[in-house]
Design a protein around this motif. Sequence first.
Motif, PDB file in Angstrom:
ATOM      1  N   ASP A  46       0.859  -1.181   0.000  1.00  0.00           N
ATOM      2  CA  ASP A  46       0.000   0.000   0.000  1.00  0.00           C
ATOM      3  C   ASP A  46       0.899   1.236   0.000  1.00  0.00           C
ATOM      4  O   ASP A  46       1.419   1.642   1.046  1.00  0.00           O
ATOM      5  CB  ASP A  46      -0.898  -0.030   1.235  1.00  0.00           C
ATOM      6  CG  ASP A  46      -1.922   1.099   1.236  1.00  0.00           C
ATOM      7  OD1 ASP A  46      -1.715   2.081   0.499  1.00  0.00           O
ATOM      8  OD2 ASP A  46      -2.911   1.006   1.977  1.00  0.00           O
ATOM      9  N   PHE A  47       1.097   1.838  -1.174  1.00  0.00           N
ATOM     10  CA  PHE A  47       1.986   2.980  -1.292  1.00  0.00           C
ATOM     11  C   PHE A  47       1.510   4.156  -0.446  1.00  0.00           C
ATOM     12  O   PHE A  47       2.321   4.895   0.133  1.00  0.00           O
ATOM     13  CB  PHE A  47       2.111   3.406  -2.757  1.00  0.00           C
ATOM     14  CG  PHE A  47       3.371   2.936  -3.419  1.00  0.00           C
ATOM     15  CD1 PHE A  47       4.467   3.760  -3.540  1.00  0.00           C
ATOM     16  CD2 PHE A  47       3.460   1.649  -3.910  1.00  0.00           C
ATOM     17  CE1 PHE A  47       5.629   3.326  -4.143  1.00  0.00           C
ATOM     18  CE2 PHE A  47       4.612   1.197  -4.518  1.00  0.00           C
ATOM     19  CZ  PHE A  47       5.705   2.039  -4.640  1.00  0.00           C
ATOM     20  N   GLY A  76       2.607   7.735   3.957  1.00  0.00           N
ATOM     21  CA  GLY A  76       2.223   8.363   5.219  1.00  0.00           C
ATOM     22  C   GLY A  76       3.230   8.102   6.321  1.00  0.00           C
ATOM     23  O   GLY A  76       3.563   8.991   7.109  1.00  0.00           O
ATOM     24  N   LEU A  77       3.742   6.865   6.387  1.00  0.00           N
ATOM     25  CA  LEU A  77       4.756   6.536   7.386  1.00  0.00           C
ATOM     26  C   LEU A  77       6.038   7.329   7.161  1.00  0.00           C
ATOM     27  O   LEU A  77       6.656   7.826   8.107  1.00  0.00           O
ATOM     28  CB  LEU A  77       5.062   5.037   7.352  1.00  0.00           C
ATOM     29  CG  LEU A  77       4.054   4.091   8.016  1.00  0.00           C
ATOM     30  CD1 LEU A  77       4.463   2.645   7.791  1.00  0.00           C
ATOM     31  CD2 LEU A  77       3.948   4.388   9.507  1.00  0.00           C
ATOM     32  N   VAL A  78       6.456   7.424   5.894  1.00  0.00           N
ATOM     33  CA  VAL A  78       7.679   8.169   5.579  1.00  0.00           C
ATOM     34  C   VAL A  78       7.547   9.618   6.008  1.00  0.00           C
ATOM     35  O   VAL A  78       8.455  10.187   6.639  1.00  0.00           O
ATOM     36  CB  VAL A  78       7.993   8.083   4.069  1.00  0.00           C
ATOM     37  CG1 VAL A  78       9.099   9.060   3.692  1.00  0.00           C
ATOM     38  CG2 VAL A  78       8.400   6.663   3.690  1.00  0.00           C
ATOM     39  N   ARG A  79       6.419  10.237   5.700  1.00  0.00           N
ATOM     40  CA  ARG A  79       6.243  11.648   6.000  1.00  0.00           C
ATOM     41  C   ARG A  79       6.041  11.900   7.493  1.00  0.00           C
ATOM     42  O   ARG A  79       6.444  12.946   8.004  1.00  0.00           O
ATOM     43  CB  ARG A  79       5.073  12.204   5.195  1.00  0.00           C
ATOM     44  CG  ARG A  79       5.373  12.245   3.699  1.00  0.00           C
ATOM     45  CD  ARG A  79       4.163  12.546   2.851  1.00  0.00           C
ATOM     46  NE  ARG A  79       3.573  13.841   3.127  1.00  0.00           N
ATOM     47  CZ  ARG A  79       2.599  14.393   2.410  1.00  0.00           C
ATOM     48  NH1 ARG A  79       2.135  13.734   1.351  1.00  0.00           N
ATOM     49  NH2 ARG A  79       2.102  15.552   2.720  1.00  0.00           N
ATOM     50  N   SER A 127       6.473  17.213  -1.498  1.00  0.00           N
ATOM     51  CA  SER A 127       7.719  16.965  -2.215  1.00  0.00           C
ATOM     52  C   SER A 127       8.337  15.631  -1.812  1.00  0.00           C
ATOM     53  O   SER A 127       8.996  14.969  -2.619  1.00  0.00           O
ATOM     54  CB  SER A 127       8.714  18.103  -1.957  1.00  0.00           C
ATOM     55  OG  SER A 127       8.193  19.344  -2.395  1.00  0.00           O
ATOM     56  N   VAL A 128       8.146  15.219  -0.557  1.00  0.00           N
ATOM     57  CA  VAL A 128       8.660  13.921  -0.113  1.00  0.00           C
ATOM     58  C   VAL A 128       7.943  12.799  -0.855  1.00  0.00           C
ATOM     59  O   VAL A 128       8.557  11.816  -1.278  1.00  0.00           O
ATOM     60  CB  VAL A 128       8.501  13.774   1.407  1.00  0.00           C
ATOM     61  CG1 VAL A 128       8.979  12.399   1.869  1.00  0.00           C
ATOM     62  CG2 VAL A 128       9.272  14.866   2.128  1.00  0.00           C
ATOM     63  N   THR A 129       6.629  12.949  -1.033  1.00  0.00           N
ATOM     64  CA  THR A 129       5.866  11.960  -1.798  1.00  0.00           C
ATOM     65  C   THR A 129       6.371  11.878  -3.231  1.00  0.00           C
ATOM     66  O   THR A 129       6.554  10.785  -3.782  1.00  0.00           O
ATOM     67  CB  THR A 129       4.372  12.329  -1.797  1.00  0.00           C
ATOM     68  OG1 THR A 129       3.900  12.365  -0.451  1.00  0.00           O
ATOM     69  CG2 THR A 129       3.560  11.319  -2.601  1.00  0.00           C
ATOM     70  N   ASP A 130       6.626  13.014  -3.852  1.00  0.00           N
ATOM     71  CA  ASP A 130       7.118  13.024  -5.225  1.00  0.00           C
ATOM     72  C   ASP A 130       8.492  12.368  -5.325  1.00  0.00           C
ATOM     73  O   ASP A 130       8.791  11.674  -6.307  1.00  0.00           O
ATOM     74  CB  ASP A 130       7.190  14.464  -5.741  1.00  0.00           C
ATOM     75  CG  ASP A 130       5.821  15.132  -5.801  1.00  0.00           C
ATOM     76  OD1 ASP A 130       4.821  14.402  -5.910  1.00  0.00           O
ATOM     77  OD2 ASP A 130       5.760  16.368  -5.717  1.00  0.00           O
ATOM     78  N   THR A 131       9.332  12.572  -4.308  1.00  0.00           N
ATOM     79  CA  THR A 131      10.638  11.916  -4.304  1.00  0.00           C
ATOM     80  C   THR A 131      10.479  10.408  -4.203  1.00  0.00           C
ATOM     81  O   THR A 131      11.163   9.646  -4.904  1.00  0.00           O
ATOM     82  CB  THR A 131      11.490  12.433  -3.135  1.00  0.00           C
ATOM     83  OG1 THR A 131      11.688  13.842  -3.292  1.00  0.00           O
ATOM     84  CG2 THR A 131      12.843  11.740  -3.090  1.00  0.00           C
ATOM     85  N   LEU A 132       9.586   9.947  -3.337  1.00  0.00           N
ATOM     86  CA  LEU A 132       9.338   8.508  -3.203  1.00  0.00           C
ATOM     87  C   LEU A 132       8.851   7.922  -4.520  1.00  0.00           C
ATOM     88  O   LEU A 132       9.308   6.852  -4.950  1.00  0.00           O
ATOM     89  CB  LEU A 132       8.306   8.265  -2.100  1.00  0.00           C
ATOM     90  CG  LEU A 132       7.893   6.810  -1.875  1.00  0.00           C
ATOM     91  CD1 LEU A 132       9.086   5.962  -1.460  1.00  0.00           C
ATOM     92  CD2 LEU A 132       6.779   6.728  -0.833  1.00  0.00           C
ATOM     93  N   ALA A 176       2.084  21.937  -7.882  1.00  0.00           N
ATOM     94  CA  ALA A 176       3.041  21.485  -8.882  1.00  0.00           C
ATOM     95  C   ALA A 176       3.863  20.335  -8.324  1.00  0.00           C
ATOM     96  O   ALA A 176       3.981  20.148  -7.107  1.00  0.00           O
ATOM     97  CB  ALA A 176       3.947  22.642  -9.297  1.00  0.00           C
ATOM     98  N   ARG A 177       4.479  19.555  -9.233  1.00  0.00           N
ATOM     99  CA  ARG A 177       5.245  18.376  -8.819  1.00  0.00           C
ATOM    100  C   ARG A 177       6.552  18.301  -9.584  1.00  0.00           C
ATOM    101  O   ARG A 177       6.626  18.627 -10.767  1.00  0.00           O
ATOM    102  CB  ARG A 177       4.446  17.092  -9.074  1.00  0.00           C
ATOM    103  CG  ARG A 177       3.150  16.975  -8.310  1.00  0.00           C
ATOM    104  CD  ARG A 177       2.333  15.815  -8.843  1.00  0.00           C
ATOM    105  NE  ARG A 177       3.106  14.579  -8.865  1.00  0.00           N
ATOM    106  CZ  ARG A 177       2.822  13.536  -9.664  1.00  0.00           C
ATOM    107  NH1 ARG A 177       1.814  13.612 -10.512  1.00  0.00           N
ATOM    108  NH2 ARG A 177       3.556  12.439  -9.614  1.00  0.00           N
TER     109      ARG A 177
END
Length: 685
Positions: free
Chosen positions: A9-10, A15-18, A59-64, A90-91
């Motif tokens: 489940d991405f 959510g955990l990463v952030r 931005s963290v999500t976009d990096t992942l 924006a992304r």
Amino acid sequence: MERRQRRVDFAWIDGLVRRDGPAAAEAALAGSDWAEAAALRGVLARHAHLLQPLEPAHSVTDTLIGQARAVPELREAADDFAAAHERGGARLVQTVRRPESPAPRRVIASGGPITGVALAPDGSWLAVGGNRRPLEVWDVATGLRRPLPAAPTGLSRLAVAPDGTWLAGVGEDRVVRLVDVDSGRVRGELPEVFHWPQSMAVAPGGDWLAAARWDGVYRWDLQAGRELAPQRYPWPLNAAAIAPDGSWIAAAYRDNGLRVELRDTGSGATRALLRGPAATVSRIAVAPGGGWLAAGTSEGTVVMWNVGGAEPRAVLHGHTGAVSDVAVAPDGSWLASTSHDRTLRLWDSRTGRCRAVVRVPGFGLSRVRIGPAGDWLAVVAVQDPAVRIWAVADLLAEAGGDEAPERIAGLVAGADRVWVGTQVRDVDTGKSVHTLEAAEPVRALVAAPDGSWYAGSENGAVRIWDTGGDPPRTMPDAEGRASRPRAVSRDGRLLAAIADAVVVVWHVATGKVLCQVRINCKQVHGLAFGADGRWLALACSDGRLRIVDVATGRNRRVIRAHAHAVAAVALAPDGTWLATAGWDRTVRTWDARTGKPRTVLFGLTDWPAAVAIAPDGEWIAAGGHGGVLHVWEVRTGELSASARVDARLLNGCRWSGDGTALSATGGGESYVFAFHPAQRTRRSQ
């Protein structure tokens, strides 16, 4: 065929990463043996340093997403997650990666720049320290940080006790502190050292500590709490190391060449004097059995001696910069060295052959530590906040000889190109598009708007290379100063370069010097021509933006642009406004005709070094120190997207011609991001 159900489940992992960080997300996947889960654990381990908190938060999500898409097993899942989580903002999503050295198995993202590193004797943890930051201890296997509520700040020159229960470090007040690894509590302090030690080491028995300073080797009896008699040398010391059994100390200095003196720790008597080439030693490493030792030098060599012989048994060549550290494998069969050339090399200790070369991000001064079984090693570049851990088998499996991996010099100003030495390459594919006829590597390359020529600095002279095949020509410089071309007018007629004390403008076709503008500040960081080529903007280190008339070389206008240095300047596509990036950590826009301020953009995480405006004039990008690329929407002034990269300094950024991609270079690497504009902007058009 029924589509295979996703097992990861991405959204949950994102959510955990952030919320808790990449190490926590990796730990949550540890119980799963599914292929996708294993692949995602690898992404989290390798890119933990890129997944640290960043504004805006998405931005963290976009990096992942960008890092996951690079893994074949995760590409479809990452695309599905991206499509299901479209947002209004924006992304920036990384897309292009040039072939790299073997990827590290894990990257530990510490809390700030590192100036000291120590490895537990059993390899279970790594400790890092640095100026104005607390001591941190990290679990090597999981990448999790151990809580140390009482940890002191500002420790460097770390040395670990043989039993791994405590370590020593020098504080910013030059006091040596002994710190308990489990609690971070300071268990003892040694007297203030008058001079900073180059290195420290704990004796094999843990009963005394040695510090190598320029004026000698100083030792402290840790059980009695007193200083032992120091060992003085005839010349200033550069490095020192302790024998595995603690019976002697090796200290290096220069005396008509390199000298390494081995002295008995008890009596101080000289056991051996090892000689070497004219160089300064940066680090000494002793083989596990104590039968031989190796030293890294300022000349980029690693010198090896048998303890019983005075002359080197081998001198290892390959590094192109000073060697910053050297370490010997536990079985003594190989050794590792790091260098200011930003590479890690593995050497066969018997034959002296280089077995592997790896690029190391950072500013060049780096340290290497080898795991107790010799199956992995850790490298940290000083002033970089990340520790990279490689499996030795991975390094040897992908070894491509002893040639250092190529380092990208930068973006070609005015073109979708990068250059390496004398090769101009496509930024997306990496394929060569032009070879510059030059005897030395070219610096500060720019291109004509129509691609008909390139201009660059070769040995301080500005040269023009015609892509049609005409021989290169050298632009005249009346004052003979080393010059670096920085800007080309939009019609391709004019070329401007920054020299030592002047900015020079030439007519490209004739080579005529149109003007030489005296630099009345410490440095000019960037240039930009006006739309009609009649004026030139100078980004000055005194915080001013000078608008200079090209015909006369005189100031048309001087703008007090930033509180500190103006690092970069760019002209909007319609020519009506300028953007500057300054060391006050702001990006500002200015009316090109009147010089009046328009907007101030906030959100830079460090000093900028580059700024670029999108082709439609609606977006501004900037990057610099800290390795973060930012994008703002011009209309609202909102920080819309950010991305963190491996490089600690981004020295160039550029939009693609259609504005759908953003490229950046730094640290010898190039990075390309797909840019997805804010949806609300598209709807408003």
